[in-house]
Design a protein around this motif. Structure first.
Motif, PDB file in Angstrom:
ATOM      1  N   CYS A   1      -3.914  -1.211   6.304  1.00  0.00           N
ATOM      2  CA  CYS A   1      -4.103  -0.422   5.608  1.00  0.00           C
ATOM      3  C   CYS A   1      -3.885   1.136   5.686  1.00  0.00           C
ATOM      4  O   CYS A   1      -3.040   1.777   5.045  1.00  0.00           O
ATOM      5  CB  CYS A   1      -5.908  -0.326   5.146  1.00  0.00           C
ATOM      6  SG  CYS A   1      -6.262   0.958   4.185  1.00  0.00           S
TER       7      CYS A   1
ATOM      8  N   GLU B   1     -10.197   9.025  -1.508  1.00  0.00           N
ATOM      9  CA  GLU B   1     -10.721   7.828  -1.916  1.00  0.00           C
ATOM     10  C   GLU B   1     -11.849   7.505  -1.910  1.00  0.00           C
ATOM     11  O   GLU B   1     -12.422   6.647  -1.836  1.00  0.00           O
ATOM     12  CB  GLU B   1     -10.077   7.068  -0.459  1.00  0.00           C
ATOM     13  CG  GLU B   1      -8.152   7.360  -0.834  1.00  0.00           C
ATOM     14  CD  GLU B   1      -6.936   6.146  -1.120  1.00  0.00           C
ATOM     15  OE1 GLU B   1      -7.824   5.269  -0.933  1.00  0.00           O
ATOM     16  OE2 GLU B   1      -5.936   6.408  -0.966  1.00  0.00           O
TER      17      GLU B   1
ATOM     18  N   ILE C   1       0.779  -1.298  -0.051  1.00  0.00           N
ATOM     19  CA  ILE C   1      -0.015   0.216  -0.621  1.00  0.00           C
ATOM     20  C   ILE C   1       0.942   1.308   0.175  1.00  0.00           C
ATOM     21  O   ILE C   1       0.493   2.217  -1.027  1.00  0.00           O
ATOM     22  CB  ILE C   1      -0.943  -0.175   1.054  1.00  0.00           C
ATOM     23  CG1 ILE C   1      -2.015  -1.436   0.790  1.00  0.00           C
ATOM     24  CG2 ILE C   1      -1.870   1.423   1.550  1.00  0.00           C
ATOM     25  CD1 ILE C   1      -3.019  -1.128   2.626  1.00  0.00           C
TER      26      ILE C   1
ATOM     27  N   LYS D   1      -0.992   3.337   3.900  1.00  0.00           N
ATOM     28  CA  LYS D   1      -0.642   5.194   3.715  1.00  0.00           C
ATOM     29  C   LYS D   1      -0.772   6.190   4.265  1.00  0.00           C
ATOM     30  O   LYS D   1       0.781   7.000   3.964  1.00  0.00           O
ATOM     31  CB  LYS D   1      -2.317   5.375   3.851  1.00  0.00           C
ATOM     32  CG  LYS D   1      -4.535   4.982   2.999  1.00  0.00           C
ATOM     33  CD  LYS D   1      -3.726   5.034   1.799  1.00  0.00           C
ATOM     34  CE  LYS D   1      -5.007   4.166   0.967  1.00  0.00           C
ATOM     35  NZ  LYS D   1      -4.821   4.319  -0.465  1.00  0.00           N
TER      36      LYS D   1
ATOM     37  N   ALA E   1      -7.206  12.782   1.520  1.00  0.00           N
ATOM     38  CA  ALA E   1      -6.779  11.691   1.080  1.00  0.00           C
ATOM     39  C   ALA E   1      -8.645  11.300   1.311  1.00  0.00           C
ATOM     40  O   ALA E   1      -8.691   9.454  -0.043  1.00  0.00           O
ATOM     41  CB  ALA E   1      -5.881  10.653   1.884  1.00  0.00           C
TER      42      ALA E   1
ATOM     43  N   THR F   1       1.056   3.867  -3.188  1.00  0.00           N
ATOM     44  CA  THR F   1       0.721   5.094  -2.311  1.00  0.00           C
ATOM     45  C   THR F   1       1.710   6.139  -3.291  1.00  0.00           C
ATOM     46  O   THR F   1       1.298   7.154  -3.765  1.00  0.00           O
ATOM     47  CB  THR F   1       0.721   5.772  -0.927  1.00  0.00           C
ATOM     48  OG1 THR F   1      -0.477   4.534  -0.563  1.00  0.00           O
ATOM     49  CG2 THR F   1       0.179   7.760  -0.755  1.00  0.00           C
TER      50      THR F   1
END
Lengths: 256, 266
Positions: free
Chosen positions: A102, A83, A13, A106, A79, A17
């Motif tokens: 998660c 998202e 992730i 991020k 963000a 990003t």
């Protein structure tokens, strides 16, 4: 989920990003902007007859910190909303990815991106300094590392604010305010000496809750031969971990 | 080709065959809405109960705001119910074991325009726990299944809406889920893309995958599904079996009767 699997997903992730940031037009414009600003700082320093090296380094360091901070604030505060609108968060959270994993991915991704911005803008600054036929000051790299640590702390809090605020603007303003407050936290010390009772406790609580970002303004201390204390580094990690822990709890309750 | 640990065999365990793939038991969902002073609550649905059995292809029909997307989000573990219980093969949808059984396609998801489809599929595959070399093989297989193979060298920014929807389906199929949750999968697609989509879903259903899809296209639901749940104002107005709408002159007639004012009077 095992530790190794969790770390792998965090890494995936975070890297995604970072990759997304690199490919976004916003990031490209940002790099151009950074270069123009650094070039302008070189022109400005020509006006300074003596201490050109110092003036140039100061302007560059200020710009590097602002670049990293503005990127982190703009990216993080919008963000979550972005998202949700793009439904990318649905594609991640509908998979067997725990929410705290998660979030860690991020946050790490944004921190890697800011480290990259700091690196690129530092290289630009060094090029400008060298082009002027000057030496890069000894405190330069420590000061850039300090600026990165400040941004990392603010990034962790910006995620937290994005979960509690009702709009991107509020999250942006709250994070920006924390950055300002973080630079005056050290002023609480003298105030605490004069205070007592509830007032003292309140000031003490503020001095713990609000990160003292002056600890990472390393320009002067690095010049004196004290780049970064272990205590300050530990404090940065604690503030980041605390902000992350609260964010992870809020994220686990969040509906999309 | 060996399956990854997070994937399960198509036949399923004996316990899984006995229990519903998706189960809603007296589920209540309320949303909080911000007002000028404080917050207000909006009930999406109350006392909602239904089961979708393993291997079934079921459709969700309803007007806008009927609660279709809310049902899908509850199954995908994106939101939480206030009362009652939602279960995926007897497990909470919030648990990773349940999530690894689900493939979710939200309505018009975003994919990074500068990426190639294979990279996107690999990313989501990794998040589903797939590992190399199975990951690459499965990503290629998903491109093949969804008909994206000829376009695999294109960047996603060059994709049409139909191709994006195929990619959305491909990411949902990556880990060979036992349940497919599809929110408006054929919305805005041309007739050929719709037919292709239908064929893909039929193949998945033939492999024993449980499918729950929501759509405003009654004719498509009619062609794909064996059973339809009609939602109206946050309640399950009626469950209709394929043989019922074949006998009663089509699903559209039944649906209109249920959701219209005429239906309310009934």
């Amino acid at each position: 989920m095992g530790i190794i699997s969790s770390l792998k997903i965090i890494n995936e992730i975070a890297f995604n990003t970072f990759k997304e940031s690199l490919k976004s037009r916003f990031f490209a414009l940002f790099a151009i902007f950074a270069f123009i600003m650094l070039y302008a700082s070189a022109l400005g320093s020509m006006l300074s007859i003596s201490h050109e090296e110092r003036v140039l380094a100061d302007i560059s360091l200020l710009l590097i910190e602002i670049m990293c901070l503005v990127y982190a604030l703009f990216h993080v505060s919008s963000a979550l909303t972005r998202e949700i609108q793009e439904k990318t968060i649905y594609l991640i959270l509908s998979r067997p990815v725990p929410r705290h994993i998660c979030l860690a991915g991020k946050e790490l991704g944004v921190m890697i991106t800011t480290a990259f911005i700091a690196l690129i803008t530092s290289i630009m600054a060094i090029c400008v300094i060298k082009t002027r036929g000057l030496d890069v000051p000894s405190f330069f790299f420590a000061a850039v590392a300090g600026a990165f640590l400040k941004t990392a702390i603010i990034t962790a809090f910006a995620f937290l604010f994005s979960f509690v605020s009702t709009s991107d603007t509020t999250a942006f303003v709250m994070s920006g305010l924390l950055y300002v407050l973080g630079h005056i936290t050290s002023e609480l010390g003298p105030l605490m000496e004069k205070a007592s009772g509830a007032k003292y406790l309140m000031l003490k609580a503020c001095s713990i809750i609000f990160p003292n970002l002056n600890l990472y303004s390393l320009r002067e201390t690095a010049e004196a031969g004290f780049p970064l204390s272990i205590g300050a580094l530990a404090a940065a990690l604690i503030w980041i971990a605390a902000a992350y822990a609260i964010s992870a709890w809020l994220f686990s309750k969040k509906e999309f | 080709m060996s399956r990854n640990s997070v994937c399960f065999s198509a036949a399923g365990t004996a316990a899984e065959n006995d229990i519903p793939a998706i189960s809603f038991h007296n589920v209540e969902k309320k949303y909080k809405i911000n007002r000028l002073f404080g917050t207000a609550e909006l009930t999406a649905f109350k006392d909602l109960s239904f089961d979708i059995m393993k291997g079934e292809t079921a459709g969700l029909l309803g007007l806008n705001g009927a609660g279709k997307t809310t049902i899908m989000k509850l199954i995908a573990g994106l939101i939480f119910c206030n009362e009652g219980k939602v279960e995926i093969f007897g497990k909470s949808p919030l648990k990773p074991e349940a999530k690894s059984l689900i493939g979710f396609l939200p309505e018009l998801p975003y994919f990074p325009p500068n990426e190639k489809p294979l990279n996107v599929l690999k990313y989501y595959g990794k998040l589903s726990g797939l590992k190399e070399p199975y990951l690459s093989a499965r990503a290629n297989e998903a491109l093949e299944i969804t008909g994206l193979k000829p376009n695999q060298e294109k960047k996603i920014g060059q994709f049409s809406k139909g191709m994006l929807q195929r990619l959305g389906l491909a990411q949902a199929l990556m880990h060979k889920p036992k349940i497919l949750i599809l929110d408006e999968p054929v919305s805005g697609l041309d007739p050929i893309a719709i037919r292709d989509f239908r064929n893909i879903l039929s193949a998945e259903a033939a492999n024993g995958t449980t499918i729950l899809l929501s759509s405003h296209s009654i004719s498509e639901v009619e062609k794909i599904c064996g059973r339809v749940l009609i939602m109206k104002n946050g309640r399950l107005a009626r469950t209709v079996q394929k043989e019922d709408w074949e006998k009663d002159g089509g699903l559209e007639e039944i649906f209109i009767n249920e959701v219209s004012d005429k239906g309310r009077e009934k």
